[in-house]
Scaffold this motif. Structure first.
Motif, PDB file in Angstrom:
ATOM      1  N   THR A  85       0.832  -1.122   0.164  1.00  0.00           N
ATOM      2  CA  THR A  85      -0.117   0.054  -0.068  1.00  0.00           C
ATOM      3  C   THR A  85       1.014   1.320   0.083  1.00  0.00           C
ATOM      4  O   THR A  85       2.007   1.285   0.558  1.00  0.00           O
ATOM      5  CB  THR A  85      -0.878   0.250   1.093  1.00  0.00           C
ATOM      6  OG1 THR A  85      -0.101   0.138   2.539  1.00  0.00           O
ATOM      7  CG2 THR A  85      -1.783  -1.045   1.278  1.00  0.00           C
ATOM      8  N   THR A  86       0.494   2.291  -0.425  1.00  0.00           N
ATOM      9  CA  THR A  86       1.050   3.685  -0.438  1.00  0.00           C
ATOM     10  C   THR A  86       1.079   4.069   1.047  1.00  0.00           C
ATOM     11  O   THR A  86       0.074   4.139   1.816  1.00  0.00           O
ATOM     12  CB  THR A  86       0.133   4.677  -1.316  1.00  0.00           C
ATOM     13  OG1 THR A  86       0.212   4.133  -2.878  1.00  0.00           O
ATOM     14  CG2 THR A  86       1.085   6.029  -1.328  1.00  0.00           C
ATOM     15  N   PRO A  87       2.328   4.551   1.447  1.00  0.00           N
ATOM     16  CA  PRO A  87       2.485   5.387   2.827  1.00  0.00           C
ATOM     17  C   PRO A  87       1.524   6.519   2.965  1.00  0.00           C
ATOM     18  O   PRO A  87       1.577   7.276   1.882  1.00  0.00           O
ATOM     19  CB  PRO A  87       3.881   5.522   3.210  1.00  0.00           C
ATOM     20  CG  PRO A  87       4.224   5.160   1.756  1.00  0.00           C
ATOM     21  CD  PRO A  87       3.530   4.599   0.872  1.00  0.00           C
ATOM     22  N   LYS A  88       0.761   6.726   4.182  1.00  0.00           N
ATOM     23  CA  LYS A  88       0.186   7.895   4.055  1.00  0.00           C
ATOM     24  C   LYS A  88       0.362   8.617   5.143  1.00  0.00           C
ATOM     25  O   LYS A  88      -0.404   9.655   5.514  1.00  0.00           O
ATOM     26  CB  LYS A  88      -1.498   7.215   4.531  1.00  0.00           C
ATOM     27  CG  LYS A  88      -1.905   6.705   3.190  1.00  0.00           C
ATOM     28  CD  LYS A  88      -3.448   6.203   3.222  1.00  0.00           C
ATOM     29  CE  LYS A  88      -4.231   5.579   2.207  1.00  0.00           C
ATOM     30  NZ  LYS A  88      -3.618   4.873   1.038  1.00  0.00           N
ATOM     31  N   ARG A  89       1.488   8.459   5.791  1.00  0.00           N
ATOM     32  CA  ARG A  89       2.081   9.201   7.174  1.00  0.00           C
ATOM     33  C   ARG A  89       2.632  10.551   6.645  1.00  0.00           C
ATOM     34  O   ARG A  89       2.907  10.660   5.526  1.00  0.00           O
ATOM     35  CB  ARG A  89       3.212   8.452   7.469  1.00  0.00           C
ATOM     36  CG  ARG A  89       2.803   7.156   8.250  1.00  0.00           C
ATOM     37  CD  ARG A  89       3.979   6.874   9.467  1.00  0.00           C
ATOM     38  NE  ARG A  89       5.156   6.746   8.508  1.00  0.00           N
ATOM     39  CZ  ARG A  89       6.101   5.552   7.843  1.00  0.00           C
ATOM     40  NH1 ARG A  89       5.287   4.482   7.958  1.00  0.00           N
ATOM     41  NH2 ARG A  89       7.018   5.862   7.419  1.00  0.00           N
ATOM     42  N   ARG A  90       2.391  11.433   7.261  1.00  0.00           N
ATOM     43  CA  ARG A  90       2.671  12.812   6.877  1.00  0.00           C
ATOM     44  C   ARG A  90       4.300  13.111   6.567  1.00  0.00           C
ATOM     45  O   ARG A  90       4.531  13.642   5.525  1.00  0.00           O
ATOM     46  CB  ARG A  90       2.350  13.655   8.008  1.00  0.00           C
ATOM     47  CG  ARG A  90       2.538  15.349   7.689  1.00  0.00           C
ATOM     48  CD  ARG A  90       2.179  16.061   9.057  1.00  0.00           C
ATOM     49  NE  ARG A  90       2.321  17.632   8.771  1.00  0.00           N
ATOM     50  CZ  ARG A  90       1.483  18.334   8.288  1.00  0.00           C
ATOM     51  NH1 ARG A  90       0.120  17.760   8.004  1.00  0.00           N
ATOM     52  NH2 ARG A  90       1.411  19.525   8.028  1.00  0.00           N
ATOM     53  N   GLU A  91       4.965  12.241   7.087  1.00  0.00           N
ATOM     54  CA  GLU A  91       6.426  12.492   6.795  1.00  0.00           C
ATOM     55  C   GLU A  91       6.670  11.883   5.263  1.00  0.00           C
ATOM     56  O   GLU A  91       7.873  11.901   4.868  1.00  0.00           O
ATOM     57  CB  GLU A  91       7.398  11.936   7.940  1.00  0.00           C
ATOM     58  CG  GLU A  91       7.384  10.416   8.099  1.00  0.00           C
ATOM     59  CD  GLU A  91       6.386  10.363   9.377  1.00  0.00           C
ATOM     60  OE1 GLU A  91       6.014   9.243   9.960  1.00  0.00           O
ATOM     61  OE2 GLU A  91       5.606  11.311   9.884  1.00  0.00           O
ATOM     62  N   CYS A  92       5.940  11.068   4.846  1.00  0.00           N
ATOM     63  CA  CYS A  92       6.228  10.403   3.706  1.00  0.00           C
ATOM     64  C   CYS A  92       5.523  11.251   2.565  1.00  0.00           C
ATOM     65  O   CYS A  92       5.662  10.833   1.486  1.00  0.00           O
ATOM     66  CB  CYS A  92       5.402   9.099   3.661  1.00  0.00           C
ATOM     67  SG  CYS A  92       6.260   7.819   4.743  1.00  0.00           S
ATOM     68  N   ARG A  93       4.725  12.146   2.776  1.00  0.00           N
ATOM     69  CA  ARG A  93       3.916  12.929   1.636  1.00  0.00           C
ATOM     70  C   ARG A  93       4.957  14.013   0.848  1.00  0.00           C
ATOM     71  O   ARG A  93       6.023  14.526   1.362  1.00  0.00           O
ATOM     72  CB  ARG A  93       2.933  13.632   2.124  1.00  0.00           C
ATOM     73  CG  ARG A  93       1.830  12.645   2.655  1.00  0.00           C
ATOM     74  CD  ARG A  93       0.752  13.768   3.142  1.00  0.00           C
ATOM     75  NE  ARG A  93      -0.449  12.710   3.689  1.00  0.00           N
ATOM     76  CZ  ARG A  93      -1.433  13.230   4.343  1.00  0.00           C
ATOM     77  NH1 ARG A  93      -1.768  14.579   4.403  1.00  0.00           N
ATOM     78  NH2 ARG A  93      -2.304  12.417   4.689  1.00  0.00           N
ATOM     79  N   ILE A  94       4.605  14.119  -0.290  1.00  0.00           N
ATOM     80  CA  ILE A  94       5.295  15.265  -0.996  1.00  0.00           C
ATOM     81  C   ILE A  94       5.125  16.483  -0.293  1.00  0.00           C
ATOM     82  O   ILE A  94       3.903  16.839  -0.140  1.00  0.00           O
ATOM     83  CB  ILE A  94       5.134  15.234  -2.479  1.00  0.00           C
ATOM     84  CG1 ILE A  94       5.490  13.736  -3.214  1.00  0.00           C
ATOM     85  CG2 ILE A  94       5.697  16.291  -3.354  1.00  0.00           C
ATOM     86  CD1 ILE A  94       5.046  13.442  -4.640  1.00  0.00           C
TER      87      ILE A  94
END
Length: 65
Positions: A6-15
């Protein structure tokens, strides 16, 4: 049992969000006085008639050896 990818959804993983671009640089103002053209003009072409003048033909023709 294996976990599904799955795609990581944590804040630190976002662009990161895009920042606002800075304004373009301002033009440097050129001094308000215009320069005078040269007294003799910008280009002095050579005398074309002297460049393309016909060469005199020698009166006696010599045979090639």
């Amino acid at each position: 049992m294996e976990e599904d990818c799955t795609t990581p959804k944590r804040r630190e993983c976002r662009i990161p969000e895009a920042f606002v671009c800075p304004p373009p640089p301002k033009k440097k103002s050129v001094s308000g006085t215009k320069r005078q053209p040269p007294k003799n003009g910008y280009f002095q072409p050579p005398d074309l008639d002297s460049l393309f003048a016909p060469h005199p033909i020698p009166s006696t023709r010599q045979a090639c050896a």
